[in-house]
Design a protein around this motif. Structure first.
Motif, PDB file in Angstrom:
ATOM      1  N   TYR A 112      20.648   0.494 -40.184  1.00 43.42           N
ATOM      2  CA  TYR A 112      19.717  -0.192 -39.236  1.00 43.42           C
ATOM      3  C   TYR A 112      20.527  -1.106 -38.254  1.00 43.42           C
ATOM      4  CZ  TYR A 112      16.133  -3.049 -37.154  1.00 43.42           C
ATOM      5  OH  TYR A 112      15.500  -3.845 -36.228  1.00 43.42           O
ATOM      6  N   GLN A 113      21.629  -1.974 -38.836  1.00 48.86           N
ATOM      7  CA  GLN A 113      22.270  -3.023 -37.842  1.00 48.86           C
ATOM      8  C   GLN A 113      23.100  -2.064 -36.933  1.00 48.86           C
ATOM      9  OE1 GLN A 113      22.635  -6.990 -40.210  1.00 48.86           O
ATOM     10  NE2 GLN A 113      23.056  -5.247 -41.528  1.00 48.86           N
TER      11      GLN A 113
ATOM     12  N   SER B 247      22.315   0.969 -35.935  1.00 47.44           N
ATOM     13  CA  SER B 247      21.539   1.330 -34.878  1.00 47.44           C
ATOM     14  C   SER B 247      21.233   0.252 -33.977  1.00 47.44           C
ATOM     15  CB  SER B 247      20.493   2.054 -35.551  1.00 47.44           C
ATOM     16  OG  SER B 247      20.595   3.080 -36.310  1.00 47.44           O
TER      17      SER B 247
ATOM     18  N   VAL C 200      14.520  -4.801 -46.410  1.00 48.67           N
ATOM     19  CA  VAL C 200      14.379  -3.177 -46.524  1.00 48.67           C
ATOM     20  C   VAL C 200      14.631  -3.098 -48.081  1.00 48.67           C
ATOM     21  CG1 VAL C 200      16.903  -2.871 -46.264  1.00 48.67           C
ATOM     22  CG2 VAL C 200      15.303  -1.018 -46.275  1.00 48.67           C
TER      23      VAL C 200
ATOM     24  N   PHE D 273      10.195  -0.899 -44.923  1.00 47.11           N
ATOM     25  CA  PHE D 273      10.924  -1.493 -43.975  1.00 47.11           C
ATOM     26  C   PHE D 273       9.901  -2.305 -43.541  1.00 47.11           C
ATOM     27  CE2 PHE D 273      12.470  -2.689 -40.075  1.00 47.11           C
ATOM     28  CZ  PHE D 273      13.846  -2.670 -40.100  1.00 47.11           C
TER      29      PHE D 273
ATOM     30  N   SER E  91      14.857  -3.943 -31.451  1.00 43.88           N
ATOM     31  CA  SER E  91      14.962  -4.011 -33.071  1.00 43.88           C
ATOM     32  C   SER E  91      13.896  -2.917 -33.390  1.00 43.88           C
ATOM     33  CB  SER E  91      14.174  -5.390 -33.527  1.00 43.88           C
ATOM     34  OG  SER E  91      15.072  -6.435 -33.200  1.00 43.88           O
TER      35      SER E  91
ATOM     36  N   ALA F 105      15.793   0.413 -32.720  1.00 46.68           N
ATOM     37  CA  ALA F 105      16.809   0.805 -33.653  1.00 46.68           C
ATOM     38  C   ALA F 105      16.137   1.448 -34.974  1.00 46.68           C
ATOM     39  CB  ALA F 105      17.531  -0.507 -33.973  1.00 46.68           C
ATOM     40  N   LEU F 106      14.882   0.801 -35.311  1.00 50.07           N
ATOM     41  CA  LEU F 106      14.193   1.399 -36.461  1.00 50.07           C
ATOM     42  C   LEU F 106      13.903   2.824 -35.970  1.00 50.07           C
ATOM     43  CD1 LEU F 106      12.916   1.395 -39.230  1.00 50.07           C
ATOM     44  CD2 LEU F 106      10.926   0.367 -37.878  1.00 50.07           C
TER      45      LEU F 106
ATOM     46  N   MET G 153      16.984   5.165 -36.207  1.00 45.20           N
ATOM     47  CA  MET G 153      17.775   5.374 -37.622  1.00 45.20           C
ATOM     48  C   MET G 153      16.745   6.308 -38.277  1.00 45.20           C
ATOM     49  SD  MET G 153      18.024   2.521 -40.822  1.00 45.20           S
ATOM     50  CE  MET G 153      16.280   2.821 -41.352  1.00 45.20           C
TER      51      MET G 153
ATOM     52  N   PHE H 153      21.555   7.518 -42.018  1.00 43.62           N
ATOM     53  CA  PHE H 153      21.916   6.446 -42.959  1.00 43.62           C
ATOM     54  C   PHE H 153      22.296   6.901 -43.994  1.00 43.62           C
ATOM     55  CE2 PHE H 153      18.038   7.641 -45.224  1.00 43.62           C
ATOM     56  CZ  PHE H 153      17.317   8.126 -44.446  1.00 43.62           C
TER      57      PHE H 153
END
Length: 314
Positions: free
Chosen positions: A58-59, A61, A137, A191, A221, A224-225, A228, A234
């Protein structure tokens, strides 16, 4: 605003989270898991994917989305090395000299890097400064009703080295065999993202960056989710063990205060989540967003982002 997402995804023949290598054998992560069979509880060991693995994806992304939106990302995080200002050597890249005031240290880090703003950090020197992650998460675990069918099985592979007779020494082989455990299961994970925590001091100093940049960071943010989950980028070993399968169900809830969807490891999680939301609405009169799908997960995420735009949150 608080966003909570429940995800179910099918992953066949995957190696998303490996934990150790013993000789030529690489093991998949397993965890103890409580299930009921014939009205008796029993513990079994099932393939799992750690929350840390999902958080890293996630980070990463978020790095890409932030850079695309010209939001600040520090030198370490831009390389996918999430040291998070853990000591003087890394913090001095953001502020030098380092102040003695913990609030000034926190402000300098947040202004310099959206990843540490959203993902939290721990500066472990004097004065120590800790910021909790705005996102949470869970582990990805097999859903309860199918956990007994989840499995991990080693697969044989071979690598070859071209060697002439002169190059051979002792027992050196031209071929090396190795085993990689692959997992198969219908996984579920949760999440959460606390949008109110982004850009705001966790030490009581209020907003640290302008409101417009806070909105932009919230949007990054969420994107990004979206990326992902949509890209399934992932876990590890994707180059040769990209899981066969995909997202089968996705549920998104947006509430004014923290609310977490019922864990998707339970078959009734969608219905239970809806009932809980109705009770909260009756008790506190709070509005909420709810959507769930087993068809196109991207559509559900898009609706959640549109809802937050209408509310003026991004």
């Amino acid at each position: 605003m608080f966003l909570s997402v429940g995800v179910r995804f099918e992953a066949n023949v995957e190696a998303l989270n490996m934990v150790e290598t013993a000789g030529n054998y690489t093991k998949h992560r397993r965890v103890p898991y409580l299930v009921e069979e014939d009205r008796k509880l029993k513990t079994i060991y099932v393939p799992a994917i750690s929350g840390e693995s999902l958080a890293h994806a996630y980070q990463w992304s978020l790095v890409k989305e932030a850079l695309a939106m010209n939001l600040p990302v520090c030198e370490d995080c831009a390389k996918g090395e999430f040291f998070k200002s853990m000591n003087k050597a890394h913090l001095k890249k953001k502020i030098n000299p380092i102040p003695d005031d913990s609030k000034k240290i926190e402000a300098a880090i947040i202004k310099s890097c959206i990843i540490e703003d959203v993902g939290g950090f721990l500066y472990a020197e004097k004065p120590p400064v800790r910021r909790s992650s705005a996102f949470q998460v869970s582990y990805a675990l097999p859903i309860k009703s199918m956990a007994l069918f989840a499995t991990a099985e080693p697969q044989l592979h071979a690598r070859h080295a071209q060697m002439d007779a002169k190059g051979k020494k002792g027992n050196v082989s031209e071929q090396m065999i190795y085993y990689v455990e692959t997992g198969t299961a219908l996984y579920g994970f949760t999440f959460n993202l606390d949008l109110d925590a982004i850009g705001v001091s966790s030490l009581g100093a209020g907003p640290i960056i302008p409101e417009e940049e806070i909105k932009a960071r919230r949007e990054a943010s969420l994107k990004a989710l979206f990326r992902m989950l949509s890209s399934a980028q992932f876990g590890a070993k994707l180059s040769r063990f990209f899981p066969v399968g995909g997202i089968t169900e996705l549920t998104v809830v947006v509430t004014e205060h923290p609310f977490v969807v019922t864990s998707p490891i339970y078959d009734s999680y969608v219905e239970r989540t809806k009932k809980r939301l109705e009770v909260i609405k009756e008790a506190f009169g709070e509005d909420y967003f709810f959507d769930s799908t087993n068809e196109v997960p991207e559509e559900t995420l898009r609706k959640a982002i549109e809802y937050l735009k209408e509310k003026g949150y991004i």
